[in-house]
Design a protein around this motif. Structure first.
Motif, mmCIF file in Angstrom:
data_model
loop_
_atom_site.group_PDB
_atom_site.id
_atom_site.type_symbol
_atom_site.label_atom_id
_atom_site.label_comp_id
_atom_site.label_asym_id
_atom_site.label_seq_id
_atom_site.Cartn_x
_atom_site.Cartn_y
_atom_site.Cartn_z
ATOM 1 N N LEU A 106 11.253 -2.322 8.498
ATOM 2 C CA LEU A 106 11.928 -3.112 7.465
ATOM 3 C C LEU A 106 11.094 -3.939 6.399
ATOM 4 C CD1 LEU A 106 14.512 -4.078 6.236
ATOM 5 C CD2 LEU A 106 14.871 -5.761 8.127
ATOM 6 N N ILE A 107 10.295 -4.744 7.165
ATOM 7 C CA ILE A 107 9.271 -5.528 6.398
ATOM 8 C C ILE A 107 8.526 -4.529 5.368
ATOM 9 C CG2 ILE A 107 7.318 -7.071 6.582
ATOM 10 C CD1 ILE A 107 9.946 -8.179 7.579
ATOM 11 N N ASN A 108 8.047 -3.475 5.853
ATOM 12 C CA ASN A 108 7.234 -2.579 5.180
ATOM 13 C C ASN A 108 7.903 -2.380 3.734
ATOM 14 O OD1 ASN A 108 5.267 -0.144 4.895
ATOM 15 N ND2 ASN A 108 7.144 0.880 4.489
ATOM 16 N N HIS A 109 9.200 -1.896 3.841
ATOM 17 C CA HIS A 109 10.138 -1.790 2.782
ATOM 18 C C HIS A 109 10.184 -2.777 1.764
ATOM 19 C CE1 HIS A 109 10.564 2.095 4.933
ATOM 20 N NE2 HIS A 109 10.929 2.908 3.660
ATOM 21 N N ILE A 150 0.849 -1.267 -0.040
ATOM 22 C CA ILE A 150 0.070 0.067 -0.061
ATOM 23 C C ILE A 150 0.910 1.264 -0.045
ATOM 24 C CG2 ILE A 150 -1.721 1.291 1.304
ATOM 25 C CD1 ILE A 150 -2.579 -1.210 2.611
ATOM 26 N N GLY A 151 2.056 0.919 0.813
ATOM 27 C CA GLY A 151 2.927 2.447 0.765
ATOM 28 C C GLY A 151 3.393 2.662 -0.628
ATOM 29 N N VAL A 152 3.783 1.453 -1.591
ATOM 30 C CA VAL A 152 4.165 1.729 -2.884
ATOM 31 C C VAL A 152 3.146 2.775 -3.689
ATOM 32 C CG1 VAL A 152 4.525 0.868 -5.267
ATOM 33 C CG2 VAL A 152 5.632 -0.249 -2.914
ATOM 34 N N LEU A 153 1.911 2.235 -3.527
ATOM 35 C CA LEU A 153 0.827 3.057 -4.040
ATOM 36 C C LEU A 153 0.656 4.975 -3.610
ATOM 37 C CD1 LEU A 153 -1.889 3.642 -5.851
ATOM 38 C CD2 LEU A 153 -3.130 2.771 -3.585
ATOM 39 N N THR A 154 1.045 4.772 -2.249
ATOM 40 C CA THR A 154 1.008 6.321 -1.795
ATOM 41 C C THR A 154 2.121 6.845 -2.360
ATOM 42 O OG1 THR A 154 0.317 5.383 0.327
ATOM 43 C CG2 THR A 154 1.421 7.534 0.366
ATOM 44 N N THR A 155 3.336 6.164 -2.445
ATOM 45 C CA THR A 155 4.683 6.904 -2.938
ATOM 46 C C THR A 155 4.534 7.177 -4.507
ATOM 47 O OG1 THR A 155 6.095 5.883 -1.621
ATOM 48 C CG2 THR A 155 7.004 6.716 -3.518
ATOM 49 N N SER A 178 -4.500 12.981 -5.456
ATOM 50 C CA SER A 178 -4.141 13.566 -4.135
ATOM 51 C C SER A 178 -5.053 12.862 -2.744
ATOM 52 C CB SER A 178 -3.916 14.863 -4.099
ATOM 53 O OG SER A 178 -2.901 15.556 -4.884
ATOM 54 N N LEU A 179 -6.100 12.971 -3.199
ATOM 55 C CA LEU A 179 -7.167 12.338 -2.187
ATOM 56 C C LEU A 179 -6.885 10.748 -2.031
ATOM 57 C CD1 LEU A 179 -10.380 13.806 -3.769
ATOM 58 C CD2 LEU A 179 -9.347 14.369 -1.352
ATOM 59 N N GLY A 180 -6.671 9.921 -3.252
ATOM 60 C CA GLY A 180 -6.332 8.725 -3.023
ATOM 61 C C GLY A 180 -4.982 8.502 -2.234
ATOM 62 N N ALA A 181 -4.070 9.357 -2.361
ATOM 63 C CA ALA A 181 -2.737 9.270 -1.636
ATOM 64 C C ALA A 181 -3.093 9.448 -0.081
ATOM 65 C CB ALA A 181 -1.828 10.244 -2.109
ATOM 66 N N GLY A 182 -3.954 10.172 0.195
ATOM 67 C CA GLY A 182 -4.328 10.426 1.644
ATOM 68 C C GLY A 182 -4.932 9.255 2.199
ATOM 69 N N ILE A 183 -5.904 8.504 1.518
ATOM 70 C CA ILE A 183 -6.457 7.377 1.922
ATOM 71 C C ILE A 183 -5.597 6.128 2.162
ATOM 72 C CG2 ILE A 183 -8.274 5.593 1.163
ATOM 73 C CD1 ILE A 183 -9.927 7.940 -0.111
ATOM 74 N N SER A 184 -4.523 6.161 0.980
ATOM 75 C CA SER A 184 -3.552 5.097 1.260
ATOM 76 C C SER A 184 -2.538 5.177 2.357
ATOM 77 C CB SER A 184 -2.723 5.007 -0.110
ATOM 78 O OG SER A 184 -2.109 6.027 -0.280
ATOM 79 N N VAL A 185 -2.363 6.560 2.746
ATOM 80 C CA VAL A 185 -1.536 6.628 4.144
ATOM 81 C C VAL A 185 -2.156 6.198 5.104
ATOM 82 C CG1 VAL A 185 -0.640 8.648 5.478
ATOM 83 C CG2 VAL A 185 -0.557 8.790 3.259
ATOM 84 N N VAL A 186 -3.303 6.313 5.405
ATOM 85 C CA VAL A 186 -4.178 5.665 6.547
ATOM 86 C C VAL A 186 -4.145 4.406 6.549
ATOM 87 C CG1 VAL A 186 -6.228 5.741 8.011
ATOM 88 C CG2 VAL A 186 -5.706 7.764 6.884
ATOM 89 N N SER A 209 -2.207 2.154 4.950
ATOM 90 C CA SER A 209 -0.578 1.876 5.123
ATOM 91 C C SER A 209 -0.200 1.829 6.622
ATOM 92 C CB SER A 209 0.308 2.419 4.250
ATOM 93 O OG SER A 209 1.402 1.955 4.405
ATOM 94 N N ARG A 210 -0.568 2.906 7.216
ATOM 95 C CA ARG A 210 0.096 3.121 8.838
ATOM 96 C C ARG A 210 -0.674 2.166 9.615
ATOM 97 N NH1 ARG A 210 -2.146 9.174 9.977
ATOM 98 N NH2 ARG A 210 -4.307 8.238 10.542
ATOM 99 N N THR A 211 -1.947 1.888 9.511
ATOM 100 C CA THR A 211 -2.619 1.036 10.149
ATOM 101 C C THR A 211 -2.199 -0.218 10.131
ATOM 102 O OG1 THR A 211 -4.767 2.438 10.015
ATOM 103 C CG2 THR A 211 -5.193 0.197 10.715
ATOM 104 N N VAL A 212 -2.034 -1.101 8.721
ATOM 105 C CA VAL A 212 -1.516 -2.259 8.550
ATOM 106 C C VAL A 212 -0.110 -2.400 9.071
ATOM 107 C CG1 VAL A 212 -0.911 -3.944 6.792
ATOM 108 C CG2 VAL A 212 -3.096 -2.475 6.723
ATOM 109 N N ASN A 213 0.620 -1.443 8.894
ATOM 110 C CA ASN A 213 1.893 -1.675 9.463
ATOM 111 C C ASN A 213 2.148 -1.765 11.274
ATOM 112 O OD1 ASN A 213 3.426 -1.468 7.014
ATOM 113 N ND2 ASN A 213 3.366 0.582 7.016
ATOM 114 N N ALA A 214 1.167 -0.736 11.757
ATOM 115 C CA ALA A 214 1.074 -0.741 13.012
ATOM 116 C C ALA A 214 0.773 -2.022 13.777
ATOM 117 C CB ALA A 214 0.146 0.414 13.601
#
Length: 309
Positions: free
Chosen positions: A179-182, A71-76, A151-159, A161-166
């Motif tokens: 590390l696993i995230n990257h 999901i972070g790739v999509l955000t980037t 940009s709206l989609g990037a904001g949604i993907s940020v939430v 990604s950070r929730t899954v990573n947490a």
């Protein structure tokens, strides 16, 4: 403390977007995403070595907990696509709208295992933020509404990604989760860079544009700490305050911010502050009610005991 960490992650995120945008301008969107993940993975490994931590997996975890990097790739990619068409401040404001909307729904319905929490939003605050975002946008000169939606989609993907990573970091630790995230996003970036042709724009060597991956590791690590401690909506507000403040400063320093965007950014910030003050007032009132109830129960209990004597 956790609110300050969230604000700091927003500041770092704004700097990271500027660095990644410069990298994508030189090497292309998808190759830049690949380089960001390579640098991020290498930096995470370096931190693990310096802190004498070993990479250890946790068995029995569902597959979706390892998809934060994808999901972070999509955000980037989405951020890099929008970077050269609308200002950094506009990207931050649109990210606010996408992140805040999804965060409120996650808190309301308890998605992704988050605790269900009631969110009381200030109507004037919401109107101020929406007015600021509407004022900030200038679709004809910014390349069309497509980049606004990006940009709206990037904001949604940020939430997301950070929730899954947490969730993953709760089992394997914040630094290992970063590390696993990257590493999870690296094959996706490699595939995109190999399949989609891009042109390289020769430019002088700028070392700062290569720092985005390292900053991403820091952001993921901070989010892994703050996400379990704060409601998603409040976390988003703190983070976006940091993003907007730093985004405006960077746009001013780089000469890419006009008066319209500066005024609009202030309106968005005022709306977020209004919402936060409402939340604090409601919490204070609830705490006072609990305190008064405990005092009454204590007095009643003492009276019963005294009468019994």
């Amino acid at each position: 403390m956790y609110g300050l960490l969230s604000f700091l992650s927003g500041v770092i995120l704004a700097v990271m977007l500027q660095a990644n945008g410069g990298l994508s301008g030189q090497f292309g969107v998808y190759h830049a995403a690949l380089y960001v993940h390579i640098v991020g993975a290498a930096f995470a490994v370096l931190l693990l070595l310096l802190t004498h931590q070993r990479v250890s997996g946790a068995g029995g975890l569902p597959l979706w907990m390892y998809l934060g990097g994808v999901i972070g790739v999509l955000t980037t990619v989405l951020h890099n696509l929008a970077f050269s068409h609308i200002s950094l401040t506009s990207i931050m404001a649109l990210g606010l709208l996408g992140q805040l909307a999804l965060s409120c729904w996650m808190d309301r319905f308890g998605w992704f295992g988050m605790e269900r929490r009631r969110q009381d939003l200030s109507v004037p605050g919401v109107l101020l933020s929406v007015l600021g975002i509407a004022w900030m946008l200038d679709a004809p000169s910014s390349g069309g509404w497509g980049y606004i939606l990006i940009s709206l989609g990037a904001g949604i993907s940020v939430v997301l990604s950070r929730t899954v990573n947490a969730h993953l970091s709760e089992h394997i630790g914040a630094l290992q989760g970063s590390l696993i995230n990257h590493l999870a996003g690296l094959p996706v970036c490699l595939l995109l860079a190999a399949v989609i042709p891009e042109q390289t724009v020769p430019q002088p060597f700028r070392p700062w544009i290569w720092c985005g991956g390292a900053l991403g590791v820091v952001i993921v690590g901070i989010c892994n700490i703050t996400v379990p401690k704060l409601p998603a909506c409040r976390l988003t507000l703190f983070t976006l305050c940091g993003q907007l403040c730093c985004g405006i400063v960077l746009d001013v320093l780089l000469g890419t911010l006009d008066r319209r965007e500066f005024g609009a950014g202030l309106l968005v910030a005022a709306g977020m502050i209004s919402n936060q003050l409402l939340q604090l007032r409601r919490q204070k009132k609830a705490c006072m009610e609990i305190h008064n109830s405990l005092v009454k129960q204590t007095i009643l209990f003492a009276s019963v005991k005294f009468m019994a004597l």
